[in-house]
Motif scaffolding. Structure first.
Motif, PDB file in Angstrom:
ATOM      1  N   GLY A 377       0.824  -1.201   0.000  1.00 31.01           N
ATOM      2  CA  GLY A 377       0.000   0.000   0.000  1.00 31.01           C
ATOM      3  C   GLY A 377       0.855   1.246   0.000  1.00 31.01           C
ATOM      4  N   ILE A 380       2.968   5.540   4.516  1.00 31.15           N
ATOM      5  CA  ILE A 380       2.356   6.483   5.448  1.00 31.15           C
ATOM      6  C   ILE A 380       3.356   6.753   6.560  1.00 31.15           C
ATOM      7  N   ASN A 386      -0.314   3.375   9.640  1.00 33.94           N
ATOM      8  CA  ASN A 386       0.071   2.147   8.943  1.00 33.94           C
ATOM      9  C   ASN A 386      -0.650   0.942   9.535  1.00 33.94           C
ATOM     10  N   SER A 388      -3.437   0.946  11.220  1.00 33.89           N
ATOM     11  CA  SER A 388      -4.861   1.058  10.903  1.00 33.89           C
ATOM     12  C   SER A 388      -5.140   0.611   9.471  1.00 33.89           C
ATOM     13  N   TYR A 389      -4.264   0.970   8.552  1.00 31.22           N
ATOM     14  CA  TYR A 389      -4.413   0.571   7.148  1.00 31.22           C
ATOM     15  C   TYR A 389      -4.394  -0.954   7.029  1.00 31.22           C
ATOM     16  N   LYS A 392      -7.653  -2.600   8.405  1.00 30.03           N
ATOM     17  CA  LYS A 392      -8.851  -2.467   7.583  1.00 30.03           C
ATOM     18  C   LYS A 392      -8.816  -3.370   6.353  1.00 30.03           C
ATOM     19  N   ARG A 393      -7.619  -3.697   5.865  1.00 26.07           N
ATOM     20  CA  ARG A 393      -7.529  -4.377   4.566  1.00 26.07           C
ATOM     21  C   ARG A 393      -7.021  -5.814   4.627  1.00 26.07           C
ATOM     22  N   ASN A 477       1.634   9.276  -1.146  1.00 27.07           N
ATOM     23  CA  ASN A 477       0.687   8.183  -1.393  1.00 27.07           C
ATOM     24  C   ASN A 477       0.533   7.820  -2.859  1.00 27.07           C
TER      25      ASN A 477
END
Length: 621
Positions: A377, A380, A386, A388-389, A392-393, A477
């Motif tokens: 990804g 960040i 990071n 949290s990303y 979620k995925r 990003n």
């Protein structure tokens, strides 16, 4: 599902949610001067039995102005210049270290948080630091409950390796000579002057030794013994008599040591180092027996070890990590290791190539979780973002085990970031399928699969090869590349102008802006303009600096608008023009003679990626 904390056999296990919810209960062991020495063996054992060592630094500041910060549009060379500028001005107040293992879906962590403060422990004038503090950094630390009094009075001091070598000379401690290992086979045949010198010293030493071994010497009155000591040149090394032989060259040192081998049953030779280097004298210490001679050698060795440990201070931990050769995990590797090199190894080299070469000797494997993130990804900057990303995925459960119970004080202070780094690293290894299965060879497999992520110190780098400044990124990003020669810096526009407003004004002002381009503010005084059409940037900069400019662009130039290429930005960083605003630094760089900037002659073509306080000085603390 609500995460729970299980206490089993005095071991703590935390799930991902619990890590964030109960961060004040994390058992991070706090280390100050009072418990540092007692903790060293424990730390040494944990490092030696770990798979990785995570680190996290808290400094008195990082970067003074927005454009001083490490940015996506920096090449490795400009990023190093910025990090070097920060490391030479700010100070480390906390250094968290966490040796850890990864076993299946579990991290076994043993975190420590060291409180540091540079202090002249041995009154040698080192370290004598005048460092900068950022009020924002101090305010952030104060809000977290940082005790500045404890830091100043109980913080652990240290010397770098280079400072330690200098301190040994200043200290002037005698150096014991191992005569069994000394070899004089290559010594040239003595000249007449050498023979006369050796015979004179031999006669003096023999007369002095005989006088002290004569039984009548001990029965003489105190006044007579004192007078005889003065005449014979007798001194005291502790409780033992000794005599000092002055030398003026390394040749004479060899001759004297060779001659003293004749008295090796009774005399122990010690080298007295000169402050400027080399040897200024040889001290011959008289012992009473073989046991006394061995005791003297042990005393000298123990004294040297004790003083070296006191001089090294916290650097003992750095040396333990370095000696272990374990991979070191960080979240901001370039900035962290520039600080580490500056404070604990030696002064920073002038360029990044020499820095990486020097660092590789001490830390051969450095892993940055930011580079692992780039495989799944966007990069960040925040550890929490990071994590949290990933949450979620991806489904990547990872428990953290703390094999020791935290005390009340340990759960209230600092060092929790290093555990966040461990946890993020473990989850990334799980997502990237780097964690070994039961049929694979444990940590050896994990270390080998991480080779592609090792020793990458810049978000724009794709490998650990020697930096070539091939590309940079403008936005964090997005991984779209843009060549450095297609980037221009623009300043002199009206204050409080946004990037969108500036782009709107530029559109239609000249034909180079009829094609696609982007604008990004670097700080309030300067913007970057990225041209997606090759050669348009060069045309634009040439037009801005020519008399043929016309139309709306001419009017903007008359109002003070200026432009330059990426090379001028490189010149700013390499020349140390760290003005508060980038516009002022660019003006000064353009005023410098071309001969002052060797980087102008670089042959490498550069690319970048593109995508959408006050100071106080503490002197002589």
């Amino acid at each position: 599902m609500v995460a729970t904390t299980r206490l089993l056999s005095q071991k703590r296990f935390f799930s991902a949610k619990t890590l964030h919810r109960n961060h004040l209960q994390w058992p991070v062991k706090q280390i100050t001067k009072s418990n540092y020495n007692d903790s060293l063996e424990e730390i040494k054992h944990h490092i030696s039995t770990s798979h990785f060592v995570a680190i996290s630094l808290q400094n008195t500041g990082s970067f003074s102005s927005p454009w001083h910060r490490l940015s996506a549009f920096d090449t490795l060379h400009t990023a190093y210049s910025k990090a070097k500028f920060a490391a030479e001005r700010f100070q480390i107040f906390q250094f968290a270290v966490c040796p850890f293992k990864i076993e299946a879906c579990k991290i076994i962590a043993r975190p420590y948080n060291f409180h540091l403060f540079p202090r002249d422990e041995l009154k040698l004038g080192m370290p004598s630091y005048s460092f900068t503090c950022q009020t924002s950094s101090l305010n952030s630390m104060a809000k977290e409950g940082f005790d500045f009094n404890a830091c100043i009075y109980e913080g652990i001091s240290y010397l770098s390796r280079e400072q330690e070598s200098s301190a040994k000379l200043r200290r002037g401690n005698p150096i014991i000579v191992d005569q069994e290992k000394s070899s004089f086979a290559a010594t040239p045949a003595p000249a007449v002057a050498d023979t006369i010198f050796v015979e004179r010293i031999r006669s003096r030493v023999k007369h002095w030794k005989n006088a002290h071994t004569d039984s009548s010497f001990k029965t003489d009155e105190a006044l007579v013994r004192s007078l005889r000591n003065i005449i014979l040149g007798t001194e005291q090394h502790g409780s033992r008599p000794c005599t000092t032989i002055d030398v003026c060259s390394e040749r004479q040192v060899q001759l004297v040591l060779k001659m003293l081998e004749e008295f090796s049953d009774d005399l122990v030779p010690l080298l007295i180092p000169a402050k400027s280097g080399g040897t200024q004298a040889i001290r011959a210490v008289l012992t009473s027996s073989k046991e006394d001679r061995d005791l003297l050698k042990r005393e000298l060795h123990d004294l040297e070890v004790e003083q070296d440990k006191k001089v090294r201070g916290f650097r003992e931990v750095i040396d333990l990590i370095s000696a272990s050769q374990k991979p070191v995990v960080s979240h901001n590797s370039l900035n962290d290791f520039v600080f580490i090199h500056s404070k604990f190894l030696a002064p920073l080299p002038p360029n990044v190539v020499e820095f990486l070469s020097s660092l590789h000797v001490a830390f051969p494997q450095v892993l940055d979780v930011s580079h692992l993130m780039m495989d799944i990804g966007p990069a960040i900057t925040s550890i929490s973002a990071n994590t949290s990303y990933l949450k979620k995925r991806f489904f990547a459960p990872m428990d953290v085990e703390f094999p020791h119970q935290a005390t009340e004080n340990e759960s209230k202070i600092h060092g929790h970031n290093v555990l966040k780094i461990c946890h993020l690293f473990g989850r990334l290894c799980s997502v990237l399928k780097l964690i070994p299965t039961s049929s694979q060879s444990g940590n050896h497999h994990l270390a080998s699969t991480l080779d592609g992520f090792t020793n990458i110190f810049n978000l724009n780098s794709d490998s650990c090869q020697e930096p070539t400044d091939e590309d940079i990124r403008v936005w964090t990003n997005n991984t779209q590349k843009v060549r450095c020669k297609d980037v221009a810096f623009l300043w002199g526009f009206r204050k409080r102008m946004s990037a969108r407003m500036l782009k709107t004004i530029l559109q239609g002002s000249h034909e180079v802006f009829t094609e696609e381009f982007d604008v990004k503010l670097v700080d309030r005084s300067c913007a970057m303009v990225v041209f997606w059409q090759p050669s348009f940037c060069e045309i634009f900069v040439d037009i801005m600096n020519s008399e043929n400019i016309c139309g709306a662009l001419k009017e903007m130039v008359s109002e003070g608008l200026k432009a330059t290429g990426y090379q001028t930005y490189k010149r700013v960083c390499s020349s140390g023009l760290w003005e508060a605003e980038l516009a002022d630094a660019l003006d000064k760089a353009l005023a410098l003679p071309d001969t002052n900037f060797e980087a102008d002659n670089e042959t490498n073509t550069s690319e970048i990626y593109w995508s959408k306080e006050l100071k106080i000085n503490l002197d002589d603390l």
